[in-house]
Design a protein around this motif. Structure first.
Motif, mmCIF file in Angstrom:
data_model
loop_
_atom_site.group_PDB
_atom_site.id
_atom_site.type_symbol
_atom_site.label_atom_id
_atom_site.label_comp_id
_atom_site.label_asym_id
_atom_site.label_seq_id
_atom_site.Cartn_x
_atom_site.Cartn_y
_atom_site.Cartn_z
ATOM 1 N N GLY B 146 -1.827 87.943 116.548
ATOM 2 C CA GLY B 146 -1.391 86.691 115.945
ATOM 3 C C GLY B 146 -2.270 85.592 116.505
ATOM 4 N N ALA B 147 -2.567 84.579 115.698
ATOM 5 C CA ALA B 147 -3.470 83.508 116.140
ATOM 6 C C ALA B 147 -3.091 82.205 115.458
ATOM 7 N N SER B 148 -3.561 81.101 116.019
ATOM 8 C CA SER B 148 -3.412 79.797 115.358
ATOM 9 C C SER B 148 -4.624 78.953 115.708
ATOM 10 N N LEU B 149 -4.777 77.858 114.999
ATOM 11 C CA LEU B 149 -5.972 77.022 115.172
ATOM 12 C C LEU B 149 -5.543 75.695 115.780
ATOM 13 N N GLN B 150 -6.088 75.388 116.954
ATOM 14 C CA GLN B 150 -5.709 74.172 117.688
ATOM 15 C C GLN B 150 -6.905 73.245 117.838
ATOM 16 N N HIS B 151 -6.608 71.963 118.049
ATOM 17 C CA HIS B 151 -7.684 70.956 118.131
ATOM 18 C C HIS B 151 -7.401 69.977 119.259
ATOM 19 N N TYR B 152 -7.724 70.389 120.487
ATOM 20 C CA TYR B 152 -7.613 69.474 121.625
ATOM 21 C C TYR B 152 -8.972 68.847 121.943
ATOM 22 N N ASN B 153 -9.972 69.155 121.126
ATOM 23 C CA ASN B 153 -11.221 68.406 121.172
ATOM 24 C C ASN B 153 -10.932 67.043 120.541
ATOM 25 N N PRO B 154 -11.579 65.931 120.908
ATOM 26 C CA PRO B 154 -12.606 65.877 121.957
ATOM 27 C C PRO B 154 -12.045 65.653 123.365
ATOM 28 N N LEU B 155 -10.699 65.641 123.501
ATOM 29 C CA LEU B 155 -10.109 65.313 124.809
ATOM 30 C C LEU B 155 -10.625 66.207 125.936
ATOM 31 N N ILE B 156 -10.788 67.496 125.623
ATOM 32 C CA ILE B 156 -11.117 68.463 126.685
ATOM 33 C C ILE B 156 -12.599 68.807 126.755
ATOM 34 N N ASP B 157 -13.417 68.205 125.878
ATOM 35 C CA ASP B 157 -14.813 68.649 125.729
ATOM 36 C C ASP B 157 -15.593 68.665 127.043
ATOM 37 N N GLU B 158 -15.541 67.551 127.756
ATOM 38 C CA GLU B 158 -16.391 67.449 128.947
ATOM 39 C C GLU B 158 -16.003 68.490 129.986
ATOM 40 N N GLU B 159 -14.701 68.641 130.189
ATOM 41 C CA GLU B 159 -14.282 69.584 131.223
ATOM 42 C C GLU B 159 -14.563 71.038 130.812
ATOM 43 N N VAL B 160 -14.452 71.316 129.521
ATOM 44 C CA VAL B 160 -14.795 72.659 129.030
ATOM 45 C C VAL B 160 -16.275 72.949 129.296
ATOM 46 N N LYS B 161 -17.129 71.998 128.968
ATOM 47 C CA LYS B 161 -18.577 72.221 129.160
ATOM 48 C C LYS B 161 -18.933 72.378 130.631
ATOM 49 N N THR B 162 -18.299 71.555 131.483
ATOM 50 C CA THR B 162 -18.582 71.621 132.918
ATOM 51 C C THR B 162 -18.078 72.931 133.504
ATOM 52 N N THR B 163 -16.848 73.302 133.127
ATOM 53 C CA THR B 163 -16.225 74.495 133.718
ATOM 54 C C THR B 163 -17.027 75.757 133.431
ATOM 55 N N TRP B 164 -17.514 75.878 132.174
ATOM 56 C CA TRP B 164 -18.214 77.123 131.825
ATOM 57 C C TRP B 164 -19.715 76.915 131.659
ATOM 58 N N ASN B 165 -20.186 75.742 132.106
ATOM 59 C CA ASN B 165 -21.628 75.485 132.130
ATOM 60 C C ASN B 165 -22.269 75.690 130.762
ATOM 61 N N LEU B 166 -21.669 75.070 129.754
ATOM 62 C CA LEU B 166 -22.165 75.223 128.378
ATOM 63 C C LEU B 166 -23.156 74.105 128.047
ATOM 64 N N PRO B 167 -24.103 74.369 127.152
ATOM 65 C CA PRO B 167 -25.101 73.351 126.785
ATOM 66 C C PRO B 167 -24.437 72.068 126.275
ATOM 67 N N TRP B 170 -23.678 71.639 122.473
ATOM 68 C CA TRP B 170 -22.610 72.365 121.781
ATOM 69 C C TRP B 170 -21.400 71.438 121.596
ATOM 70 N N LYS B 171 -21.031 71.226 120.339
ATOM 71 C CA LYS B 171 -19.897 70.355 120.048
ATOM 72 C C LYS B 171 -18.661 71.210 119.756
ATOM 73 N N LEU B 172 -17.605 70.984 120.519
ATOM 74 C CA LEU B 172 -16.374 71.771 120.356
ATOM 75 C C LEU B 172 -15.616 71.298 119.117
ATOM 76 N N LEU B 173 -15.242 72.250 118.244
ATOM 77 C CA LEU B 173 -14.523 71.892 117.013
ATOM 78 C C LEU B 173 -13.108 72.462 116.932
ATOM 79 N N ALA B 174 -12.856 73.573 117.587
ATOM 80 C CA ALA B 174 -11.524 74.176 117.460
ATOM 81 C C ALA B 174 -11.295 75.204 118.561
#
Lengths: 202, 202
Positions: B146-167, B170-174
């Protein structure tokens, strides 16, 4: 809705098919049935059901590509028009065209109702339309048609709305000409290395 | 890629499923295989292959929802936080989360290369990402998740990129949390009359 094509095969076999003819592949009723099925089941933000679709067949299909040809004639330099004409003719050679719209009156209603998400609704509307375009494209090709996704919006928007008397709030996003395939898709589609695109972090 | 679910059944059966658990449904290798398959075959404008996906499993899945919870804690009024916490816990209760990005360096490269389409590339990028989100959602549920589609971007973008060292491009969309379904989807999903949404013009 019967069709034995499996989900993954349908995904894998969908391609842009530019050589199409008017020879019937399935009945017009079946075309409408698969479009209705996709429009019903493809999701939208807050179940807002913003998608609107027009299926143009017969003279209406021809009319669309005549409108597009005439519009481009006023814009493309005359000495470069031959290749544009050839492209228009190739779409016109097909059986029909699916027009994809989003009803912006619903999108704007959501923006007014939920101001803190106001910037998101147009973005989600585009993503939902993409889902629908893709589902109908994949379905048409699973049924034996060839199709491709074209974008002559916004150039043709006003004339399309006037010709078929469509609501002004419907925003045109894509045009999908389809017909019986007359050529194979390009066998040499290039794929970037998947490991550059997908990361798994356990 | 084997799975006998037919294309139309997969479309019809995909729903937002909010009750999910950590119990394994398929192997992690199979999860990666279905994501890779979708990323490979879902189309993009000019075959630009702008989509990027990160599959978070185990502690990384937990970390994402911890980040989101902490971010929201700083924004949601304290007396309303219980329902937010409950929602975060429900996503955290799942097996993993798929993060969907678009590589904006490619989108911007196309804008520079084809200035007359510059306004279109970000729009097409969103539509293509929608196609991919939908394909992976439908595939995960066809496989038993089972799955659903969530959108906590852009609130979490910076911390997501820092935590997993992403370029940074890369723009987070979902975000798509998934897991073994523990509750049925809402049986009363409402559908607008299809004749208000689809027109056939012959």
């Amino acid at each position: 809705m019967t069709l034995t094509t499996t989900f993954y095969d349908a995904i894998e076999n969908r391609r842009s098919i530019y050589g199409i003819s008017k020879e019937p592949v399935i009945s017009d009723e079946r075309i409408q049935e698969i479009v209705n099925h996709a429009v019903k089941y493809v999701p939208s933000a807050f179940n807002s059901q913003t998608a609107r679709v027009v299926i143009l067949l017969g003279d209406n299909h021809t009319k669309l590509w005549d409108i597009t040809t005439q519009t481009l004639k006023g814009m493309v330099p005359e000495d470069q028009f031959a290749s544009t004409q050839e492209k228009m003719d190739s779409f016109n050679a097909g059986y029909g065209t699916v027009l994809f719209f989003e009803d912006m009156s619903i999108v704007e209603g959501l923006q007014a109702q939920f101001p803190s998400y106001a910037d998101n609704f147009p973005v989600w509307s585009l993503q939902s339309s993409g889902m629908l375009q893709y589902t109908i494209w994949t379905a048409l090709e699973s049924e034996g048609f060839g199709a491709s996704l074209q974008h002559y919006n916004p150039l043709i928007d006003e004339e399309v709305k006037t010709t078929w008397n469509l609501p002004t709030s419907w925003k045109l996003l894509a045009q999908m000409p389809f017909g019986k395939p007359t050529v194979e898709p390009n066998p040499n589609k290039e794929f970037e290395p998947i490991e550059d695109r997908v990361k798994v972090l356990k």
